[in-house]
Every structure is written in structure tokens, then in C-alpha cells.
Motif scaffolding. Structure first.
Motif, PDB file in Angstrom:
ATOM      1  N   GLY A 284       0.827  -1.192   0.000  1.00 59.18           N
ATOM      2  CA  GLY A 284       0.000   0.000   0.000  1.00 59.18           C
ATOM      3  C   GLY A 284       0.861   1.240   0.000  1.00 59.18           C
ATOM      4  N   ALA A 285       0.199   2.363  -0.151  1.00 55.18           N
ATOM      5  CA  ALA A 285       0.896   3.651  -0.179  1.00 55.18           C
ATOM      6  C   ALA A 285       0.853   4.284   1.206  1.00 55.18           C
ATOM      7  CB  ALA A 285       0.225   4.565  -1.197  1.00 55.18           C
ATOM      8  N   HIS A 286       1.928   4.972   1.553  1.00 57.42           N
ATOM      9  CA  HIS A 286       1.964   5.681   2.825  1.00 57.42           C
ATOM     10  C   HIS A 286       1.213   6.993   2.638  1.00 57.42           C
ATOM     11  CE1 HIS A 286       4.582   6.548   6.588  1.00 57.42           C
ATOM     12  NE2 HIS A 286       3.306   6.489   6.838  1.00 57.42           N
ATOM     13  N   VAL A 287       0.143   7.179   3.416  1.00 50.97           N
ATOM     14  CA  VAL A 287      -0.700   8.357   3.285  1.00 50.97           C
ATOM     15  C   VAL A 287      -0.897   9.016   4.635  1.00 50.97           C
ATOM     16  CG1 VAL A 287      -1.941   7.497   1.253  1.00 50.97           C
ATOM     17  CG2 VAL A 287      -2.831   7.004   3.539  1.00 50.97           C
ATOM     18  N   LEU A 288      -1.257  10.294   4.563  1.00 51.78           N
ATOM     19  CA  LEU A 288      -1.657  11.064   5.730  1.00 51.78           C
ATOM     20  C   LEU A 288      -3.144  11.338   5.544  1.00 51.78           C
ATOM     21  CD1 LEU A 288      -0.155  12.266   8.166  1.00 51.78           C
ATOM     22  CD2 LEU A 288      -0.022  14.402   6.917  1.00 51.78           C
ATOM     23  N   VAL A 289      -3.961  10.882   6.485  1.00 51.65           N
ATOM     24  CA  VAL A 289      -5.409  11.057   6.393  1.00 51.65           C
ATOM     25  C   VAL A 289      -5.826  12.077   7.443  1.00 51.65           C
ATOM     26  CG1 VAL A 289      -7.657   9.926   6.487  1.00 51.65           C
ATOM     27  CG2 VAL A 289      -5.668   8.661   5.649  1.00 51.65           C
ATOM     28  N   ASP A 290      -6.404  13.209   6.994  1.00 47.63           N
ATOM     29  CA  ASP A 290      -6.898  14.264   7.882  1.00 47.63           C
ATOM     30  C   ASP A 290      -8.412  14.164   7.949  1.00 47.63           C
ATOM     31  OD1 ASP A 290      -4.403  15.618   8.424  1.00 47.63           O
ATOM     32  OD2 ASP A 290      -4.465  16.271   6.342  1.00 47.63           O
ATOM     33  N   LEU A 291      -8.942  13.880   9.128  1.00 49.81           N
ATOM     34  CA  LEU A 291     -10.378  13.719   9.322  1.00 49.81           C
ATOM     35  C   LEU A 291     -10.942  14.929  10.049  1.00 49.81           C
ATOM     36  CD1 LEU A 291     -10.062  10.072  10.609  1.00 49.81           C
ATOM     37  CD2 LEU A 291     -10.920  10.714   8.368  1.00 49.81           C
ATOM     38  N   SER A 292     -11.893  15.618   9.434  1.00 48.96           N
ATOM     39  CA  SER A 292     -12.586  16.725  10.096  1.00 48.96           C
ATOM     40  C   SER A 292     -13.675  16.116  10.962  1.00 48.96           C
ATOM     41  CB  SER A 292     -13.189  17.675   9.066  1.00 48.96           C
ATOM     42  OG  SER A 292     -12.175  18.230   8.260  1.00 48.96           O
ATOM     43  N   VAL A 293     -13.606  16.398  12.256  1.00 45.02           N
ATOM     44  CA  VAL A 293     -14.461  15.706  13.212  1.00 45.02           C
ATOM     45  C   VAL A 293     -15.281  16.708  14.019  1.00 45.02           C
ATOM     46  CG1 VAL A 293     -14.439  14.084  15.151  1.00 45.02           C
ATOM     47  CG2 VAL A 293     -12.661  13.950  13.410  1.00 45.02           C
ATOM     48  N   PRO A 294     -16.604  16.488  14.147  1.00 45.10           N
ATOM     49  CA  PRO A 294     -17.398  17.328  15.040  1.00 45.10           C
ATOM     50  C   PRO A 294     -16.899  17.169  16.480  1.00 45.10           C
ATOM     51  CG  PRO A 294     -18.823  16.001  13.638  1.00 45.10           C
ATOM     52  CD  PRO A 294     -17.422  15.507  13.442  1.00 45.10           C
ATOM     53  N   PRO A 295     -16.983  18.213  17.308  1.00 44.28           N
ATOM     54  CA  PRO A 295     -16.399  18.169  18.660  1.00 44.28           C
ATOM     55  C   PRO A 295     -16.795  16.967  19.507  1.00 44.28           C
ATOM     56  CG  PRO A 295     -17.129  20.380  18.140  1.00 44.28           C
ATOM     57  CD  PRO A 295     -17.570  19.513  17.000  1.00 44.28           C
ATOM     58  N   GLY A 296     -17.985  16.483  19.439  1.00 42.16           N
ATOM     59  CA  GLY A 296     -18.410  15.372  20.275  1.00 42.16           C
ATOM     60  C   GLY A 296     -17.883  14.012  19.848  1.00 42.16           C
TER      61      GLY A 296
END
Length: 196
Positions: free
Chosen positions: A65-77
Motif C-alpha cells: 500500500g501507499a503511505h498516506v496522511l489522512v486528515d479527518l474533520s471531526v465534530p467536537p463530540g
């Protein structure tokens, strides 16, 4: 509680770089004997500065697989739930929570299946959006250089300074910022121990 001197800091740097480094090698570097280094490491463990020795696995050597950076926008709760879900995923190497409350992880994934992976691991209801960045390379080098080590008071959570107290209670070592915190902790411990 005693403050860390430069020798303690250097020992921590050497162990952070290689937790299996022989004490004799560390002794040569810091100008002590191997038994003296062993005693210092034992003291750092007893004081809570060293929690455990771990293995940092280079997962890129274990899976495709490829080395990736995953940025997840998450609601505060949902931050804790998402962080735990991502951290438990097999492909994930490191997980971070940003100051804005987003969850970022580095992972090795089949690049064509990232959307499916996010859906399986986190679920689309737990996040508002995500971005994926393909990494050319990654390097993880924990460093203790320039870091200030501070223990938290086991009673109130404040920083334990050199004027703090350390006590062994019920077979475990605890650190306190002041004698009144230690007294409150011991009193509560004795009450709970008597009720048990």
C-alpha cells in the motif's frame, strides 16, 4: 522528587533512539559505569518518567500500500471516538489530534480504497470531511532534547515541582504537588481501602 540533570536527559535521548541499547554503550556515552546507568534508568522508571519500553514497528515493511496522511474533520463530540477507532486500525502507524480537534493519522493503505477504509474504520456519520495526502517518505524520531519533564499531581493534576512529594501507597508510587494533596489522597485511599 529530584530534577533531571543533563546525564538523565542524555540517557533518555539514547533510549528514545534505541530502547534496546546496552547500558554499557550508554555508559560510554555519558561517562558512567553500566551499573550506574542501570540505577539511573531504574530511578527514571520508578519516578514515572519512563513508563515502558516499546517496539516501533515499521509497518511499511509488513504490508503493501501507499503511505498516506489522512486528515479527518471531526465534530467536537466525536473526537475521542474517532481517535480510538483510527488508532485501533491495523494499517495506522501514528494518530494525532490537532488543536482544532481534527484527527490525523499516518497509515499504509491501498490508495484506491482510502474512501472505503475511512467508511469501514470511522464511518461517514462520525466525520464531516476528510483529506488524503500521499507521502513520499516518513520518518519517526521521538526526541527528548529540550523537553521539560513534569509529573502531574495524582490528586489535583497540577505540575509536580522539586518541592513536591512522592509517596508509596498501597504498593504503588504516587506524586503530589504539595503535602496537602498527599494528605487528601491518602485519606481517600484509606477510606476506600477500609470499605473494600
Amino acid at each position: 522528587m529530584t530534577d533531571l540533570d543533563e546525564t538523565d536527559r542524555r540517557i533518555l535521548e539514547l533510549l528514545a533512539a534505541d530502547g534496546r541499547r546496552p547500558y554499557s554503550d550508554i555508559a560510554d556515552d555519558v561517562g558512567l559505569s553500566a551499573p550506574a546507568v542501570s540505577d539511573r534508568v531504574a530511578a527514571l522508571e520508578a519516578s514515572g518518567v519512563i513508563d515502558r519500553f516499546t517496539v516501533d514497528i515499521d509497518r511499511s515493511q509488513l504490508r503493501e500500500g501507499a503511505h498516506v496522511l489522512v486528515d479527518l474533520s471531526v465534530p467536537p463530540g466525536n473526537v475521542d471516538e474517532v481517535r480510538e477507532s483510527v488508532g485501533a486500525a491495523d494499517a495506522v502507524e501514528h494518530v494525532f489530534v490537532t488543536a482544532s480537534g481534527d484527527v490525523t493519522c499516518s497509515a499504509r493503505l491501498p490508495i484506491e480504497d482510502v474512501r472505503a477504509w475511512v467508511g469501514d474504520v470511522v464511518g461517514t456519520d462520525a466525520i464531516t470531511d476528510f483529506d488524503v495526502t500521499l507521502l513520499e517518505s516518513a520518518d519517526w524520531r521521538p526526541s527528548v532534547g529540550g523537553a521539560e519533564f513534569a509529573l502531574a499531581c495524582d490528586e489535583c493534576g497540577n505540575t509536580v515541582t522539586s518541592e513536591g512529594e512522592t509517596a508509596r501507597i498501597g504498593g504503588s508510587r504516587y506524586h503530589f504537588c504539595c503535602s496537602s494533596c498527599q494528605a487528601r489522597f491518602e485519606e481517600r485511599y484509606e477510606r476506600l481501602d477500609a470499605d473494600a
